[in-house]
Scaffold this active site. Structure first.
Site, PDB file in Angstrom:
ATOM      1  N   ASP A  88      35.416 -21.224  54.297  1.00 57.66           N
ATOM      2  CA  ASP A  88      35.846 -22.626  54.418  1.00 57.66           C
ATOM      3  C   ASP A  88      35.754 -23.124  55.863  1.00 57.66           C
ATOM      4  O   ASP A  88      36.743 -23.573  56.441  1.00 57.66           O
ATOM      5  CB  ASP A  88      37.283 -22.806  53.914  1.00 57.66           C
ATOM      6  CG  ASP A  88      37.498 -22.322  52.503  1.00 57.66           C
ATOM      7  OD1 ASP A  88      36.601 -22.558  51.666  1.00 57.66           O
ATOM      8  OD2 ASP A  88      38.555 -21.720  52.220  1.00 57.66           O
TER       9      ASP A  88
ATOM     10  N   TRP B 145      43.377 -29.417  39.102  1.00 60.92           N
ATOM     11  CA  TRP B 145      44.434 -30.417  38.906  1.00 60.92           C
ATOM     12  C   TRP B 145      43.889 -31.840  38.950  1.00 60.92           C
ATOM     13  O   TRP B 145      44.379 -32.695  39.658  1.00 60.92           O
ATOM     14  CB  TRP B 145      45.561 -30.241  39.926  1.00 60.92           C
ATOM     15  CG  TRP B 145      46.553 -29.228  39.474  1.00 60.92           C
ATOM     16  CD1 TRP B 145      47.625 -29.433  38.668  1.00 60.92           C
ATOM     17  CD2 TRP B 145      46.553 -27.844  39.810  1.00 60.92           C
ATOM     18  NE1 TRP B 145      48.293 -28.239  38.454  1.00 60.92           N
ATOM     19  CE2 TRP B 145      47.656 -27.248  39.137  1.00 60.92           C
ATOM     20  CE3 TRP B 145      45.724 -27.037  40.576  1.00 60.92           C
ATOM     21  CZ2 TRP B 145      47.949 -25.899  39.232  1.00 60.92           C
ATOM     22  CZ3 TRP B 145      46.017 -25.696  40.663  1.00 60.92           C
ATOM     23  CH2 TRP B 145      47.115 -25.140  40.004  1.00 60.92           C
TER      24      TRP B 145
ATOM     25  N   GLY C 224      46.621 -20.451  42.243  1.00 64.75           N
ATOM     26  CA  GLY C 224      46.959 -20.811  40.885  1.00 64.75           C
ATOM     27  C   GLY C 224      48.144 -21.741  40.716  1.00 64.75           C
ATOM     28  O   GLY C 224      48.591 -21.985  39.597  1.00 64.75           O
TER      29      GLY C 224
ATOM     30  N   SER D  75      41.965 -29.913  44.618  1.00 63.32           N
ATOM     31  CA  SER D  75      41.407 -28.750  43.967  1.00 63.32           C
ATOM     32  C   SER D  75      41.870 -28.730  42.528  1.00 63.32           C
ATOM     33  O   SER D  75      43.071 -28.762  42.271  1.00 63.32           O
ATOM     34  CB  SER D  75      41.903 -27.491  44.673  1.00 63.32           C
ATOM     35  OG  SER D  75      41.727 -26.352  43.863  1.00 63.32           O
TER      36      SER D  75
ATOM     37  N   ASN E  66      46.675 -31.515  43.623  1.00 65.24           N
ATOM     38  CA  ASN E  66      46.990 -30.325  44.405  1.00 65.24           C
ATOM     39  C   ASN E  66      46.702 -30.601  45.877  1.00 65.24           C
ATOM     40  O   ASN E  66      45.562 -30.891  46.240  1.00 65.24           O
ATOM     41  CB  ASN E  66      46.162 -29.142  43.913  1.00 65.24           C
ATOM     42  CG  ASN E  66      46.644 -27.816  44.455  1.00 65.24           C
ATOM     43  OD1 ASN E  66      47.733 -27.710  45.011  1.00 65.24           O
ATOM     44  ND2 ASN E  66      45.839 -26.775  44.277  1.00 65.24           N
ATOM     45  N   ALA E  67      47.715 -30.516  46.713  1.00 65.49           N
ATOM     46  CA  ALA E  67      47.598 -30.869  48.133  1.00 65.49           C
ATOM     47  C   ALA E  67      47.042 -29.705  48.941  1.00 65.49           C
ATOM     48  O   ALA E  67      47.757 -29.043  49.710  1.00 65.49           O
ATOM     49  CB  ALA E  67      48.957 -31.311  48.678  1.00 65.49           C
ATOM     50  N   ILE E  68      45.744 -29.450  48.764  1.00 66.34           N
ATOM     51  CA  ILE E  68      45.034 -28.470  49.588  1.00 66.34           C
ATOM     52  C   ILE E  68      43.689 -29.072  50.008  1.00 66.34           C
ATOM     53  O   ILE E  68      43.317 -30.161  49.603  1.00 66.34           O
ATOM     54  CB  ILE E  68      44.823 -27.132  48.866  1.00 66.34           C
ATOM     55  CG1 ILE E  68      43.826 -27.286  47.714  1.00 66.34           C
ATOM     56  CG2 ILE E  68      46.139 -26.548  48.376  1.00 66.34           C
ATOM     57  CD1 ILE E  68      43.370 -25.948  47.138  1.00 66.34           C
ATOM     58  N   ASP E  69      42.968 -28.346  50.850  1.00 68.09           N
ATOM     59  CA  ASP E  69      41.607 -28.720  51.274  1.00 68.09           C
ATOM     60  C   ASP E  69      41.547 -30.124  51.884  1.00 68.09           C
ATOM     61  O   ASP E  69      40.826 -31.005  51.400  1.00 68.09           O
ATOM     62  CB  ASP E  69      40.643 -28.639  50.095  1.00 68.09           C
ATOM     63  CG  ASP E  69      40.468 -27.225  49.567  1.00 68.09           C
ATOM     64  OD1 ASP E  69      41.095 -26.308  50.119  1.00 68.09           O
ATOM     65  OD2 ASP E  69      39.708 -27.038  48.606  1.00 68.09           O
TER      66      ASP E  69
ATOM     67  N   GLU F 129      36.481 -29.280  44.195  1.00 65.14           N
ATOM     68  CA  GLU F 129      37.463 -29.166  45.279  1.00 65.14           C
ATOM     69  C   GLU F 129      36.761 -29.284  46.626  1.00 65.14           C
ATOM     70  O   GLU F 129      35.562 -29.539  46.713  1.00 65.14           O
ATOM     71  CB  GLU F 129      38.207 -27.835  45.175  1.00 65.14           C
ATOM     72  CG  GLU F 129      37.322 -26.616  45.279  1.00 65.14           C
ATOM     73  CD  GLU F 129      38.060 -25.317  45.013  1.00 65.14           C
ATOM     74  OE1 GLU F 129      39.273 -25.360  44.733  1.00 65.14           O
ATOM     75  OE2 GLU F 129      37.425 -24.253  45.091  1.00 65.14           O
TER      76      GLU F 129
END
Length: 321
Positions: free
Chosen positions: A41, A173, A117, A171, A152-155, A208
């Site tokens: 990443d 979701w 997950g 991602s 989903n609060a990522i990336d 994502e």
């Protein structure tokens, strides 16, 4: 013999009318790099010092430095130790998928903390005057999600548009989302609308890792589709769509909405370079560069840094050069 010649001519005529067999897509290999190549990443920037920095998933936001963008050295981590609040989201204080940018006289490093997950997740931010590892001051939480949310609060990926600051993220979701940030604090504005940019029609909605690039009159959304993190069994690939508005709607070159599974295929695995994704884009000396990881099929699936120049078609679409 005459009948055989006639039959042969008829067969040739029929074959000429048939469509040509589909050709397998081909992609250029990444440029050759040396030194520390292991990364996941990646987010890459050329610092004001002239040095290149790459930050990544792994460690306490793993760091690489390069004098020329080709030979990379391990430079430790962005932080000496995880900020205490990270442990609210996983037991090891493990950060994911950073994004580096420069604004208002300092560098901003966004990152995610979560567990595999779950969408009990948060995005945080740190700032630095130089952008070098070991100089970052954590500024805390930017935005979060909980198991009751459909995102989903990522990336995270940061972009400016019309004097306003925006963060794409997401991602699974239901895919890629976006919120507006306060330009002073770099954190989500109170009551920010969560915009929907891209998803898949089929569960688990495997899209994502967004990155948004402004070029000309369009915003280009790059995203990773399918499965990462499985070594040589990874199926990650990079797709792209564009919009005249930063909040969408984003469509591909055929006009298909990225909210309905659209997206032009920009880069997929080929040869030893498996599962290409986790991408970002950086600009260097007037050129746009795509940074991503791949799993090296000739090195037991080790994740490594891929760099390719982005070229642009006459109709304004990116291609890997």
């Amino acid at each position: 013999m005459k009948h055989l010649r006639i039959a042969a001519l008829l067969a040739a005529a029929v074959l000429a009318l048939l469509p040509a067999p589909a050709q397998a897509a081909t992609y250029p290999d990444p440029v050759r790099i040396t030194g520390q190549q292991i990364i996941h990443d990646p987010t890459v920037i050329r610092l004001n010092s002239g040095e290149y920095a790459a930050y990544s998933t792994g460690g306490v936001i793993g760091a690489r430095l390069s004098a020329d963008g080709r030979h990379w050295n391990d430079a430790g981590n962005a932080f000496a130790s995880p900020p205490s609040w990270w442990y609210q989201y996983n037991d090891t204080g493990d950060p994911w998928a950073p994004d580096i940018s420069y604004r208002a006289g300092r560098y901003w490093l966004y990152y995610a903390v979560s567990s595999w997950g779950t969408n009990h997740s948060a995005i945080g931010v740190a700032t630095s005057a130089s952008g070098r590892p070991g100089t970052w001051t954590d500024q805390g939480k930017v935005f979060s999600s909980e198991t009751t949310d459909s995102w989903n609060a990522i990336d995270p990926a940061i972009t400016s548009a019309g004097g306003r600051l925006w963060m794409a993220f997401g991602s699974y979701w239901t895919g890629i989302r976006m919120v507006e940030l306060n330009r002073t604090t770099g954190k989500a504005i109170s009551g920010a609308t969560v915009h929907h940019l891209a998803t898949r029609p089929d569960a688990p909605y495997a899209v994502e890792g967004p990155y948004i690039l402004k070029r000309g009159g369009h915003y280009y959304l790059f995203a990773s589709y399918d499965a990462c993190c499985a070594g040589v069994n990874s199926t990650y690939k990079i797709r792209v769509g564009r919009s005249t508005s930063v909040t969408g709607p984003y469509v591909d070159s055929a006009g298909r909405s990225l909210l309905s599974g659209g997206g032009d295929l920009l880069l997929a695995g080929h040869g030893r370079y498996v599962g290409t994704g986790g991408q970002s884009v950086f600009r260097d000396r007037g050129q746009d560069w795509l940074a991503y990881h791949y799993y090296d099929a000739q090195d037991a699936g080790t994740p490594k840094l891929g760099l390719n120049r982005l070229a642009w078609t006459a109709s304004g679409w990116p291609r890997v050069a």
